[in-house]
Design a protein around this motif. Structure first.
Motif, PDB file in Angstrom:
ATOM      1  N   TYR A 133     -41.282  33.435  31.522  1.00 45.50           N
ATOM      2  CA  TYR A 133     -39.999  33.291  30.825  1.00 45.50           C
ATOM      3  C   TYR A 133     -39.074  32.253  31.460  1.00 45.50           C
ATOM      4  CZ  TYR A 133     -41.969  37.577  29.076  1.00 45.50           C
ATOM      5  OH  TYR A 133     -42.840  38.499  28.574  1.00 45.50           O
ATOM      6  N   THR A 134     -39.658  31.310  32.177  1.00 44.53           N
ATOM      7  CA  THR A 134     -38.891  30.191  32.719  1.00 44.53           C
ATOM      8  C   THR A 134     -38.660  29.174  31.613  1.00 44.53           C
ATOM      9  OG1 THR A 134     -39.756  30.458  34.947  1.00 44.53           O
ATOM     10  CG2 THR A 134     -39.013  28.262  34.370  1.00 44.53           C
ATOM     11  N   THR A 135     -37.479  28.534  31.635  1.00 49.41           N
ATOM     12  CA  THR A 135     -37.149  27.481  30.674  1.00 49.41           C
ATOM     13  C   THR A 135     -36.861  26.200  31.442  1.00 49.41           C
ATOM     14  OG1 THR A 135     -36.196  29.076  29.123  1.00 49.41           O
ATOM     15  CG2 THR A 135     -35.561  26.773  28.847  1.00 49.41           C
ATOM     16  N   ILE A 136     -37.534  25.116  31.059  1.00 51.02           N
ATOM     17  CA  ILE A 136     -37.313  23.803  31.657  1.00 51.02           C
ATOM     18  C   ILE A 136     -36.852  22.883  30.529  1.00 51.02           C
ATOM     19  CG2 ILE A 136     -38.363  21.870  32.897  1.00 51.02           C
ATOM     20  CD1 ILE A 136     -40.404  23.936  34.021  1.00 51.02           C
ATOM     21  N   LEU A 137     -35.603  22.439  30.626  1.00 51.43           N
ATOM     22  CA  LEU A 137     -35.003  21.677  29.532  1.00 51.43           C
ATOM     23  C   LEU A 137     -35.295  20.184  29.622  1.00 51.43           C
ATOM     24  CD1 LEU A 137     -31.654  23.655  29.302  1.00 51.43           C
ATOM     25  CD2 LEU A 137     -33.671  23.840  27.848  1.00 51.43           C
ATOM     26  N   SER A 138     -34.906  19.443  28.603  1.00 51.16           N
ATOM     27  CA  SER A 138     -35.213  18.022  28.431  1.00 51.16           C
ATOM     28  C   SER A 138     -34.877  17.175  29.647  1.00 51.16           C
ATOM     29  CB  SER A 138     -34.428  17.463  27.241  1.00 51.16           C
ATOM     30  OG  SER A 138     -34.701  18.206  26.097  1.00 51.16           O
ATOM     31  N   GLY A 152     -45.417  33.043  29.570  1.00 45.81           N
ATOM     32  CA  GLY A 152     -44.925  31.992  28.734  1.00 45.81           C
ATOM     33  C   GLY A 152     -43.813  31.226  29.425  1.00 45.81           C
ATOM     34  N   VAL A 153     -43.977  29.937  29.509  1.00 46.01           N
ATOM     35  CA  VAL A 153     -42.963  29.025  30.037  1.00 46.01           C
ATOM     36  C   VAL A 153     -42.591  28.067  28.918  1.00 46.01           C
ATOM     37  CG1 VAL A 153     -42.494  27.220  31.742  1.00 46.01           C
ATOM     38  CG2 VAL A 153     -43.847  29.205  32.390  1.00 46.01           C
ATOM     39  N   PHE A 154     -41.284  27.866  28.703  1.00 43.57           N
ATOM     40  CA  PHE A 154     -40.786  26.992  27.641  1.00 43.57           C
ATOM     41  C   PHE A 154     -40.374  25.664  28.259  1.00 43.57           C
ATOM     42  CE2 PHE A 154     -37.173  25.760  24.780  1.00 43.57           C
ATOM     43  CZ  PHE A 154     -37.947  25.464  23.681  1.00 43.57           C
ATOM     44  N   VAL A 155     -41.032  24.569  27.849  1.00 42.03           N
ATOM     45  CA  VAL A 155     -40.749  23.239  28.383  1.00 42.03           C
ATOM     46  C   VAL A 155     -40.372  22.321  27.220  1.00 42.03           C
ATOM     47  CG1 VAL A 155     -41.655  21.268  29.679  1.00 42.03           C
ATOM     48  CG2 VAL A 155     -42.423  23.583  30.241  1.00 42.03           C
ATOM     49  N   LEU A 156     -39.190  21.706  27.298  1.00 40.65           N
ATOM     50  CA  LEU A 156     -38.766  20.769  26.261  1.00 40.65           C
ATOM     51  C   LEU A 156     -39.255  19.357  26.580  1.00 40.65           C
ATOM     52  CD1 LEU A 156     -35.188  22.004  25.334  1.00 40.65           C
ATOM     53  CD2 LEU A 156     -37.269  22.134  23.985  1.00 40.65           C
ATOM     54  N   TRP A 157     -39.039  18.450  25.632  1.00 41.14           N
ATOM     55  CA  TRP A 157     -39.579  17.101  25.706  1.00 41.14           C
ATOM     56  C   TRP A 157     -39.060  16.325  26.906  1.00 41.14           C
ATOM     57  CZ3 TRP A 157     -36.303  19.033  22.072  1.00 41.14           C
ATOM     58  CH2 TRP A 157     -35.016  18.533  22.074  1.00 41.14           C
ATOM     59  N   ASN A 158     -39.867  15.349  27.308  1.00 45.36           N
ATOM     60  CA  ASN A 158     -39.552  14.376  28.347  1.00 45.36           C
ATOM     61  C   ASN A 158     -39.352  14.993  29.736  1.00 45.36           C
ATOM     62  OD1 ASN A 158     -39.345  11.628  28.892  1.00 45.36           O
ATOM     63  ND2 ASN A 158     -37.117  11.696  28.906  1.00 45.36           N
ATOM     64  N   ALA A 159     -39.788  16.212  29.943  1.00 43.33           N
ATOM     65  CA  ALA A 159     -39.705  16.818  31.279  1.00 43.33           C
ATOM     66  C   ALA A 159     -40.872  16.315  32.120  1.00 43.33           C
ATOM     67  CB  ALA A 159     -39.737  18.337  31.179  1.00 43.33           C
ATOM     68  N   LEU A 160     -40.612  16.041  33.387  1.00 50.16           N
ATOM     69  CA  LEU A 160     -41.638  15.582  34.312  1.00 50.16           C
ATOM     70  C   LEU A 160     -42.002  16.750  35.229  1.00 50.16           C
ATOM     71  CD1 LEU A 160     -43.323  13.342  35.661  1.00 50.16           C
ATOM     72  CD2 LEU A 160     -41.347  12.891  37.110  1.00 50.16           C
ATOM     73  N   LEU A 161     -43.247  17.183  35.155  1.00 54.44           N
ATOM     74  CA  LEU A 161     -43.707  18.322  35.940  1.00 54.44           C
ATOM     75  C   LEU A 161     -44.685  17.832  37.004  1.00 54.44           C
ATOM     76  CD1 LEU A 161     -44.356  20.829  33.014  1.00 54.44           C
ATOM     77  CD2 LEU A 161     -42.238  20.434  34.299  1.00 54.44           C
TER      78      LEU A 161
END
Length: 87
Positions: free
Chosen positions: A19-24, A1-10
């Motif tokens: 368990y990685t988190t990528i913030l806005s 599970g990876v948590f990605v918030l809005w407007n992130a460019l991948l």
């Protein structure tokens, strides 16, 4: 599970550990690798082919140009004045 918030460019070929988190508004370019349990702060930028080690933190607004090892924190705050305009 990876948590990605809005407007992130991948970018393409991104590998993100569990368990990685990528913030806005984070911007992650192509070929990057993010280790498990790491956090990429809001507005952070990872240059092409950069690796972030496991259990690491990239701070808010930080630009990462080189690989970051395991268990590291990288922050570009507080901002510094490097030049002042003379009046």
């Amino acid at each position: 599970g990876v948590f990605v918030l809005w407007n992130a460019l991948l970018g393409h070929n991104l590998r993100a550990g569990d368990y990685t988190t990528i913030l806005s508004s984070a911007s992650i370019t192509g070929g990057c690798t993010i280790g498990e349990n790491s956090i990429i702060g809001a507005g952070a930028t990872l240059n092409i082919n950069v690796s972030i080690g496991k259990d690491s933190i990239v701070g808010i607004g930080t630009t990462v140009l080189r690989n970051v090892g395991d268990n590291k924190s990288v922050v570009a705050l507080p901002r510094q004045i490097v030049r002042e305009r003379l009046k």
